[in-house]
Each structure stands twice: as structure tokens, then as C-alpha cells.
Design an enzyme around this catalytic site. Structure first.
Site, PDB file in Angstrom:
ATOM      1  N   GLY A 152       0.884  -1.421  -0.018  1.00 36.85           N
ATOM      2  CA  GLY A 152       0.033  -0.078  -0.073  1.00 36.85           C
ATOM      3  C   GLY A 152       0.795   1.234   0.042  1.00 36.85           C
ATOM      4  O   GLY A 152       1.993   1.196   0.410  1.00 36.85           O
ATOM      5  N   GLN A 194       3.081   9.987   1.420  1.00 34.49           N
ATOM      6  CA  GLN A 194       4.519   9.221   1.400  1.00 34.49           C
ATOM      7  C   GLN A 194       5.469   9.817   0.021  1.00 34.49           C
ATOM      8  O   GLN A 194       6.439   9.482  -0.127  1.00 34.49           O
ATOM      9  CB  GLN A 194       4.506   7.887   1.455  1.00 34.49           C
ATOM     10  N   CYS A 237       6.966   0.061   6.853  1.00 39.09           N
ATOM     11  CA  CYS A 237       6.512   1.229   6.209  1.00 39.09           C
ATOM     12  C   CYS A 237       7.523   1.613   5.102  1.00 39.09           C
ATOM     13  O   CYS A 237       8.851   1.758   5.705  1.00 39.09           O
ATOM     14  CB  CYS A 237       6.129   2.235   7.034  1.00 39.09           C
ATOM     15  N   LEU A 238       7.070   2.056   4.138  1.00 36.55           N
ATOM     16  CA  LEU A 238       8.282   2.498   3.102  1.00 36.55           C
ATOM     17  C   LEU A 238       8.726   3.928   3.734  1.00 36.55           C
ATOM     18  O   LEU A 238      10.019   4.229   3.021  1.00 36.55           O
ATOM     19  CB  LEU A 238       7.839   2.510   1.715  1.00 36.55           C
ATOM     20  N   HIS A 293      -3.637   1.160   8.454  1.00 38.18           N
ATOM     21  CA  HIS A 293      -2.233   1.749   8.348  1.00 38.18           C
ATOM     22  C   HIS A 293      -2.078   3.036   7.227  1.00 38.18           C
ATOM     23  O   HIS A 293      -1.580   4.084   7.242  1.00 38.18           O
ATOM     24  CB  HIS A 293      -1.088   0.617   7.796  1.00 38.18           C
ATOM     25  N   GLU A 294      -2.657   2.517   5.985  1.00 38.14           N
ATOM     26  CA  GLU A 294      -2.660   3.679   4.754  1.00 38.14           C
ATOM     27  C   GLU A 294      -3.361   4.967   5.223  1.00 38.14           C
ATOM     28  O   GLU A 294      -3.001   5.984   4.913  1.00 38.14           O
ATOM     29  CB  GLU A 294      -3.140   2.921   3.648  1.00 38.14           C
ATOM     30  N   HIS A 336      -1.985   7.446   7.585  1.00 42.32           N
ATOM     31  CA  HIS A 336      -1.107   8.212   6.961  1.00 42.32           C
ATOM     32  C   HIS A 336      -1.728   9.648   6.691  1.00 42.32           C
ATOM     33  O   HIS A 336      -1.197  10.700   6.436  1.00 42.32           O
ATOM     34  CB  HIS A 336      -0.373   7.578   5.462  1.00 42.32           C
TER      35      HIS A 336
HETATM   36 NI    NI Z   1       3.246   3.278   5.676  1.00 40.32          NI
END
Ligand code: NI
Length: 188
Positions: A49, A54, A106-107, A148-149, A152
Site C-alpha cells: 500500500g 509518502q 512502512c516505506l 495503516h494507509e 497516513h
Molecule cells: Ni506506511
């Protein structure tokens, strides 16, 4: 298409509350290009995701996609995988608050994994890539990825939600000391 630079923890854009986007804007060439770039960026870095902040865009947009047979993210809850979801202006309602725990990644927080408990069943209302209203009920792995997404989009990162700080680890140490069968990490 282009791979976009991913903001890392500490960049203020990850802590901003994002703005909603109008249906007209969703169908604009700029926003269509952003979605395509986000998909390419997510694929490049192996995420399941990605949220717009991000990639330095403070708008209420996230994407989710994962393969059911991807060995990195094997989990009983995700046998079927999830085809690409483009999620605009999402709102979440908790249907079952019983906590469900996963090791997340997480990226924007490269190299780390952390154990987070979240409500196990949710309902998400959003607009799809064509601006059409949609509602989806998610449980288990998909519910965690969604939350999670969507966190953000409110300036929240998964590390904020780790209640047991002994369950924050580098990926190698996670694999060596914490990985249990059926509890693989999630990279988002
Ligand atoms: Ni993340």
C-alpha cells in the site's frame, strides 16, 4: 510514469492532515498521473500500500494492492490477495474493535518492523478511481493495511501505535528473534 521519491520519517509532510479532493479533481490528468506514479512507486519498493503524503502530496488518497501468493507477505488472512484499490477521500467506521495484531513496516520507515494492534473489522467509504462512491468491509490483514494507509492521511505513522516498545525491531532482528509462523511483516 515515474517512480516518486518516498518521504521518510521526520519529514513534516508525513505529519500533516491531508485535504479531501473533489470529483472533478480526481479525474484531472494531474491526479491520474499521480495515481499511476504511486502504483509504480509501490511496485518498485515492494509495498502492499502507499499513501499520497509518502510521495509528498498532502491529499486524501491511498492505494492498496497485494498478491495472495507473494511469499514475503504470506498470511492465512490474505490467501486471495487484493487487486489494486484506488482510495480517495476515505472514511473509516470500526465494526469490530477486537484487536488484531500484525508486525507492520512502512516505506517511510525503512528497515524497521513493529507490532501494532488495530480493530479487526472495519467499513471504509471512499471514492474509486472514477470518483464513484464505494463501501468495503475489511477484516484481518486487509483491515490492517487499510488502517495503516488511512492513518497516513491524518499524519499518523504506525510507530505511533506500537504499545509494546520491545516489539520494534530492525528487519534482520525481527526475522531472527520475533518472526513466528503466520505472523509475517507487512511493508507499506
Ligand atoms: Ni506506511
Amino acid at each position: 510514469m515515474a517512480i516518486r521519491k518516498v518521504a521518510r520519517l521526520g519529514h513534516p509532510v508525513l505529519r500533516e492532515k491531508t485535504r479531501e479532493v473533489s470529483r472533478e479533481e480526481i479525474s484531472s490528468p494531474e491526479m491520474r498521473r499521480l495515481v499511476r506514479d504511486m502504483v509504480e512507486t509501490m511496485h518498485e519498493y515492494g509495498g502492499v500500500g502507499l499513501a499520497a503524503p509518502q510521495v509528498h502530496e498532502s491529499i486524501r488518497l491511498a492505494i492498496i494492492e497485494f498478491d495472495g501468493d507473494d511469499e514475503r507477505y504470506q498470511h492465512p488472512d490474505k490467501d486471495e490477495g487484493q487487486p489494486l484499490l484506488v482510495i480517495w477521500n476515505a472514511r473509516v467506521k470500526v465494526l469490530d474493535a477486537t484487536p488484531s495484531g500484525f508486525w507492520e513496516g512502512c516505506l517511510s520507515v525503512p528497515g524497521l518492523r513493529g507490532y501494532v494492534e488495530r480493530p479487526s473489522k472495519i467499513e471504509v467509504s471512499y471514492l474509486d478511481e472514477r470518483g464513484k462512491p464505494k463501501t468495503i468491509v475489511a477484516e484481518g490483514f486487509l483491515a490492517t493495511v487499510f488502517q495503516h494507509e488511512l492513518d497516513h492521511l491524518d499524519g499518523v505513522v504506525y510507530v505511533d501505535k506500537i504499545t509494546d516498545k520491545t516489539k520494534l525491531a530492525f528487519s534482520e532482528e525481527y526475522a531472527r528473534y520475533h518472526a513466528e509462523e503466520g505472523e509475517p511483516p507487512i511493508a507499506e
